[in-house]
Design a protein around this motif. Structure first.
Motif, PDB file in Angstrom:
ATOM      1  N   SER A  30      49.679  12.317  40.719  1.00 25.80           N
ATOM      2  CA  SER A  30      50.479  13.239  39.894  1.00 25.80           C
ATOM      3  C   SER A  30      51.369  12.498  38.904  1.00 25.80           C
ATOM      4  O   SER A  30      51.739  13.044  37.870  1.00 25.80           O
ATOM      5  CB  SER A  30      51.351  14.126  40.783  1.00 25.80           C
TER       6      SER A  30
ATOM      7  N   GLU B  85      54.216  20.434  40.613  1.00 24.69           N
ATOM      8  CA  GLU B  85      54.273  21.069  39.288  1.00 24.69           C
ATOM      9  C   GLU B  85      55.708  21.168  38.789  1.00 24.69           C
ATOM     10  O   GLU B  85      55.991  20.853  37.632  1.00 24.69           O
ATOM     11  CB  GLU B  85      53.674  22.480  39.347  1.00 24.69           C
TER      12      GLU B  85
ATOM     13  N   ARG C  64      50.422  22.845  51.982  1.00 26.24           N
ATOM     14  CA  ARG C  64      49.731  22.288  50.814  1.00 26.24           C
ATOM     15  C   ARG C  64      50.066  23.079  49.550  1.00 26.24           C
ATOM     16  O   ARG C  64      50.244  22.500  48.477  1.00 26.24           O
ATOM     17  CB  ARG C  64      48.230  22.230  51.085  1.00 26.24           C
ATOM     18  N   ALA C  65      50.189  24.409  49.684  1.00 21.91           N
ATOM     19  CA  ALA C  65      50.569  25.232  48.525  1.00 21.91           C
ATOM     20  C   ALA C  65      51.983  24.882  48.059  1.00 21.91           C
ATOM     21  O   ALA C  65      52.247  24.789  46.855  1.00 21.91           O
ATOM     22  CB  ALA C  65      50.468  26.723  48.876  1.00 21.91           C
TER      23      ALA C  65
ATOM     24  N   ASP D 153      51.808  21.488  46.277  1.00 20.71           N
ATOM     25  CA  ASP D 153      51.221  21.635  44.936  1.00 20.71           C
ATOM     26  C   ASP D 153      52.245  22.177  43.952  1.00 20.71           C
ATOM     27  O   ASP D 153      52.404  21.658  42.841  1.00 20.71           O
ATOM     28  CB  ASP D 153      50.011  22.568  44.966  1.00 20.71           C
ATOM     29  N   ARG D 154      52.962  23.216  44.351  1.00 20.52           N
ATOM     30  CA  ARG D 154      53.943  23.834  43.453  1.00 20.52           C
ATOM     31  C   ARG D 154      55.132  22.915  43.207  1.00 20.52           C
ATOM     32  O   ARG D 154      55.663  22.839  42.098  1.00 20.52           O
ATOM     33  CB  ARG D 154      54.402  25.176  44.016  1.00 20.52           C
TER      34      ARG D 154
ATOM     35  N   GLN E  37      47.871  12.213  46.568  1.00 21.45           N
ATOM     36  CA  GLN E  37      48.129  13.303  45.626  1.00 21.45           C
ATOM     37  C   GLN E  37      49.382  13.027  44.797  1.00 21.45           C
ATOM     38  O   GLN E  37      49.405  13.257  43.584  1.00 21.45           O
ATOM     39  CB  GLN E  37      48.277  14.625  46.379  1.00 21.45           C
TER      40      GLN E  37
ATOM     41  N   TYR F 170      56.990  20.006  53.955  1.00 24.70           N
ATOM     42  CA  TYR F 170      55.534  19.916  54.053  1.00 24.70           C
ATOM     43  C   TYR F 170      55.071  20.047  55.495  1.00 24.70           C
ATOM     44  O   TYR F 170      55.622  19.404  56.398  1.00 24.70           O
ATOM     45  CB  TYR F 170      55.039  18.574  53.502  1.00 24.70           C
TER      46      TYR F 170
END
Length: 131
Positions: A63, A22, A14-15, A18-19, A59, A7
């Motif tokens: 999640s 997921e 940030r992308a 996020d992935r 975040q 990170y």
């Protein structure tokens, strides 16, 4: 086994986060978020300050994935540190962010990303930030 994400407090970081969230949710895996820098935002844009970490932690909590965050503040190469953590956690996947580059910049990928892609024992997912 875990998913390890490198990170940085920029769009590509940030992308990647996020992935990685997921992927961790899909796989039911623990997520390890690592920020490596020299520890000074004025000279190292990879440094995640307190506000950045607070946003990352919020975040992650939202999640619901099992996670841990780590910040390695040292002069060590970020790619080497990411690979070390991936090995220590027996990572099933490493997620990194790539920044968009000019045509000339595309000839040479970032050295940290290149090192991770070439030397990782685990699969590597390279993510670009949205335009």
């Amino acid at each position: 086994m875990a998913i390890v994400v490198g990170y940085v407090p920029r769009p590509e970081g940030r992308a990647a986060l996020d992935r990685a969230i997921e992927e961790a949710a899909l796989r039911g895996s623990r997520l390890v978020v690592l920020n490596v820098s020299r520890g000074d935002a004025l000279v190292d844009p990879r440094y995640a300050g307190a506000d950045d970490w607070d946003a990352v932690k919020a975040q992650l909590e939202a999640s619901g994935v099992e996670h841990e965050v780590a910040q390695a503040i040292e002069a060590r190469d970020p790619a080497d540190q990411l690979l070390k953590v991936a090995e220590e956690t027996n990572a099933e996947l490493i997620v990194i962010g790539l920044r968009r580059r000019t045509p000339v910049g595309k000839l040479i990928m970032g050295s940290a990303a290149q090192t991770v892609l070439l030397e990782a024992d685990a699969p590597v997912l390279a993510v670009k930030a949205p335009k």
